[in-house]
Design an enzyme around this catalytic site. Structure first.
Site, PDB file in Angstrom:
ATOM      1  N   ASP A  76      -7.610 -12.494  16.140  1.00 20.77           N
ATOM      2  CA  ASP A  76      -8.140 -13.220  17.101  1.00 20.77           C
ATOM      3  C   ASP A  76      -7.091 -14.098  17.785  1.00 20.77           C
ATOM      4  OD1 ASP A  76      -9.983 -14.357  19.000  1.00 20.77           O
ATOM      5  OD2 ASP A  76     -11.390 -15.040  17.435  1.00 20.77           O
ATOM      6  N   ASP A  82     -17.465 -12.878  24.252  1.00 20.01           N
ATOM      7  CA  ASP A  82     -18.430 -12.816  23.465  1.00 20.01           C
ATOM      8  C   ASP A  82     -19.702 -12.316  23.834  1.00 20.01           C
ATOM      9  OD1 ASP A  82     -16.440 -13.469  21.580  1.00 20.01           O
ATOM     10  OD2 ASP A  82     -17.479 -15.046  20.627  1.00 20.01           O
TER      11      ASP A  82
END
Ligand SMILES: *[C@@H]1O[C@H](CO)[C@@H](O)[C@H](O)[C@H]1NC(C)=O
Ligand SMILES: *[C@@H]1O[C@H](CO)[C@@H](O)[C@H](O)[C@H]1NC(C)=O
Ligand SMILES: *[C@@H]1O[C@H](CO)[C@@H](O)[C@H](O)[C@H]1NC(C)=O
Ligand SMILES: *[C@@H]1O[C@H](CO)[C@@H](O)[C@H](O)[C@H]1NC(C)=O
Length: 306
Positions: free
Chosen positions: A158, A219
């Site tokens: 990430d 997301d």
């Protein structure tokens, strides 16, 4: 109209190079904790849903025993909030001792014994999105080796708390470091999601050479609107995204269905559901599991905590 996107993942090939680790010749399928379980670390009050080895063993049992594995759903992936807030005395990442008392290697073996694979999560910043120790540039080799020692099969990197310069160095560096461990570890890069997902900022040629999978966009949230928003974005940008994908190198719309056939029934079922019920999959209603399994839908379930 939203179905158009479902074709692109497979309407591809092309001559582009892929990361040479032999993995993910077809899009990876499996289960990831983030969308549903987030950073729930409250195992005292919420033992069934907290981020712990029990959750991942439970999901492994479901994939192995309920027919998912045979369809290709083999990855069980840990997302953020798995680690201790401190590295160990040798500077290595370590799992939270209360929630993962057996350690990650034991969990990996639990999965391997069932024909499944384990994915784990890290972040290029000093901290992960959830505030756990990150894997900044100077920790890349150490952490890659730690994951390999634990017999992990996939790593999602990430990008919270990192800047563009660090990302430009770190994502290729991690690719090299994973390779150098000698263990084939699928590599999922959140890099493009931090660059807006499109050229010229994103270089999909390069991404395909260093990553097996990348998060292009935001997301997925627990709502139909969120699914549609992601599907729309992929639909609108398919001319750029389609040629980027191929065996060993995939776009990742974050837990949106990818299938060769548009599937009206599922579409409607989804649309029928109210906010907060998109989750569904493995522990979801049996009826839906049956629908998905019988239709051989691919479900890609990587999620990012941006
Ligand atoms: C590392 O990269 C080399 C060259 O691209 C490749 O042949 C090899 O299979 C890779 N090894 C792993 C473990 O990914
Ligand atoms: C990115 O972060 C690094 C490390 O914190 C810092 O040294 C560098 O100046 C930053 N670069 C930019 C462009 O902000
Ligand atoms: C994109 O990456 C490829 C492969 O690393 C490189 O050859 C090419 O020059 C890059 N393109 C741009 C526009 O930077
Ligand atoms: C959607 O909901 C309606 C009304 O509750 C129901 O009649 C219909 O069968 C549902 N459709 C699907 C595909 O589940």
């Amino acid at each position: 109209m939203h179905f158009a996107v479902f074709f692109f993942a497979f309407a591809l090939t092309g001559t582009t190079l892929a990361l040479d680790n032999g993995l993910m010749r077809t899009p990876p399928m499996g289960w990831l904790a983030w969308e549903r379980y987030r950073c729930d670390i409250d195992c005292e009050n919420d033992p069934k849903n907290c981020i712990s080895e029990n959750l991942f063993m439970d999901m492994a049992d479901r994939l192995a025993e309920d027919g998912w594995k045979e369809l290709g759903y083999v990855y069980v992936n840990i997302d953020d909030c798995w680690s201790s807030k401190q590295r160990d005395d040798q500077g290595r990442l370590q799992p939270d001792p209360k929630r993962f008392p057996g350690g990650i290697q034991k969990l990996a073996r639990y999965l391997h014994d069932r024909g499944l694979k384990l994915g784990i999560y890290g972040d290029m910043g000093k901290l992960t999105c959830g505030g756990y120790p990150g894997t900044p540039l100077d920790k890349i080799e150490l952490d890659a080796q730690t994951f390999a020692d634990w017999e992990v099969d996939m790593f999602k990197y990430d990008g919270c708390y990192s800047n563009a310069t660090e990302q430009e160095q770190g994502y290729p560096l991690m690719s090299k470091a994973l390779n150098a461990t000698g263990r084939p570890i699928g590599y999922s890069c959140s890099w493009p999601a931090y660059q807006g997902g499109l050229p010229p900022k994103v270089n999909y040629t390069q991404l395909g050479e260093i990553c097996n999978l990348w998060r292009n966009y935001g997301d997925i949230q627990d709502s139909w609107d969120s699914v549609l928003n992601i599907v729309d974005w992929f639909f609108e940008n398919q001319d750029v995204l389609t040629p980027a994908a191929g065996p060993g190198r995939w776009n990742d719309p974050d837990m949106v269905f990818w299938t060769q056939l548009p599937h009206l029934h599922l579409h409607l079922w989804f649309k029928n559901q109210s906010e907060g019920q998109v989750e569904m999959l493995v522990r979801g209603p049996e009826r839906l599991a049956t629908v998905i399994q019988s239709q051989k839908l691919c479900y890609i379930s990587w999620s990012l905590s941006m």
